[in-house]
Enzyme design. Structure first.
Site, short mmCIF file in Angstrom:
data_model
loop_
_atom_site.label_atom_id
_atom_site.label_comp_id
_atom_site.label_asym_id
_atom_site.label_seq_id
_atom_site.Cartn_x
_atom_site.Cartn_y
_atom_site.Cartn_z
N LYS A 1 29.03 6.35 11.72
CA LYS A 1 28.54 4.99 11.59
C LYS A 1 29.52 4.17 10.76
CE LYS A 1 23.63 5.79 12.23
NZ LYS A 1 23.60 4.99 13.47
N PRO B 1 4.20 -0.91 3.22
CA PRO B 1 4.05 0.46 2.74
C PRO B 1 5.18 1.36 3.26
CG PRO B 1 1.95 -0.39 3.50
CD PRO B 1 3.00 -1.39 3.91
N GLU B 2 5.84 2.06 2.36
CA GLU B 2 6.90 2.99 2.73
C GLU B 2 6.37 4.41 2.55
OE1 GLU B 2 10.62 1.88 0.84
OE2 GLU B 2 10.03 -0.22 0.80
N ARG C 1 -1.52 -10.07 7.79
CA ARG C 1 -0.52 -10.66 8.68
C ARG C 1 -0.64 -10.20 10.13
NH1 ARG C 1 5.27 -11.07 5.80
NH2 ARG C 1 5.50 -12.47 7.57
#
Length: 273
Positions: free
Chosen positions: A154, A2-3, A111
């Protein structure tokens, strides 16, 4: 996993049922699914508290209880929080049952990666994983300039950067792939090569895709369900995620499937530069 759109949907659908209800009982079927505060038992700490609000931070759900206590729930890969109007026999993968004044909430996880942490509300953002999260991508304070600053210096792929929850909270594999497609940016591009215009397009794409995901109540391929047990429908709108080897819906080019930042990544080599 789930995001942001899925967790936000769980937040909304769960809040419809449980706000202002007292937790009358906690049944731990698998005790490792919870983390208590200091040496107190999770059941004793939570039982008798009333649910005041439910908030979200990135992929985390924050269930605010009275008397300065919050339950921080992270679904990880397959976690679910389901509300039932009446007592219900726990299913095979149910690990925690919260008995309420009206109905029950079951936390299940096939899981066993998901966790629910009890922590004083006053310490939520200093003594938990929440303290290191990047900005919320749908808040007004999240601007193209903020995104530029989060990516600044970055030298990694833009896919890897957007998956980093310290850079931006709530995005995962689905919504990163979809945002990069909408912005027309290859997932392999290094972030230090992005122009201001591209960052602005990416910022808008992230917000568009996340809001569309929320409007569709999330993406359901396998495990994700909202608090009512309902599936989302955003998978019908996906442009690239999970479609490797299929034609691009915009140009017809066969979509590439590669491994990037440890995740399967799908993109259009023609539409994404």
């Amino acid at each position: 996993m789930p995001e942001l759109p899925e967790v936000e949907t769980i937040r909304r659908t769960l809040a419809e049922h449980v706000i202002n209800l007292e937790i009358k009982e906690v049944r731990l079927i698998w005790s490792s699914a919870v983390c208590s505060w200091e040496d107190q038992s999770f059941e004793d700490l939570v039982t008798g508290r009333r649910i005041q609000t439910i908030d979200r931070r990135g992929k985390y759900l924050l269930i605010r209880l009275d008397e300065d206590l919050t339950l921080i729930a992270h679904m990880r890969m397959t976690g679910r929080l389901n509300y039932y109007t009446e007592k219900r026999e726990p299913e095979k993968h149910t690990h925690v049952v919260f008995g309420l004044e009206q109905g029950e909430v079951h936390f299940s996880d096939v899981r066993k990666f998901g966790r629910i942490q009890a922590i004083p509300t006053s310490q939520c953002f200093s003594n938990s994983s929440l303290s290191k999260l990047g900005p919320e991508p749908l808040e007004l304070e999240f601007t193209p300039h903020v995104l530029k600053e989060r990516l600044r210096k970055k030298k990694i792929s833009v896919k890897a950067a957007l998956l980093d929850q310290h850079v931006l909270a709530g995005l995962g594999n689905i919504y990163v792939d979809e945002s990069l497609f909408q912005a027309g940016i290859s997932p392999e591009r290094r972030v230090d090569t992005l122009s201001d215009e591209e960052i602005s397009k990416l910022h808008q794409a992230i917000q568009n895709v996340l809001q569309a995901g929320i409007d569709a109540q999330g993406t359901s391929f396998r495990d994700y369900r909202d608090a009512n047990g309902e599936k989302g429908s955003f998978e019908r709108e996906l442009q690239v995620y999970g479609r490797g080897g299929e034609p691009c819906k915009l140009c017809g080019q066969v979509l590439e499937r590669i491994r990037l930042a440890g995740r399967t990544t799908v993109y259009c080599s023609r539409c994404q530069k």
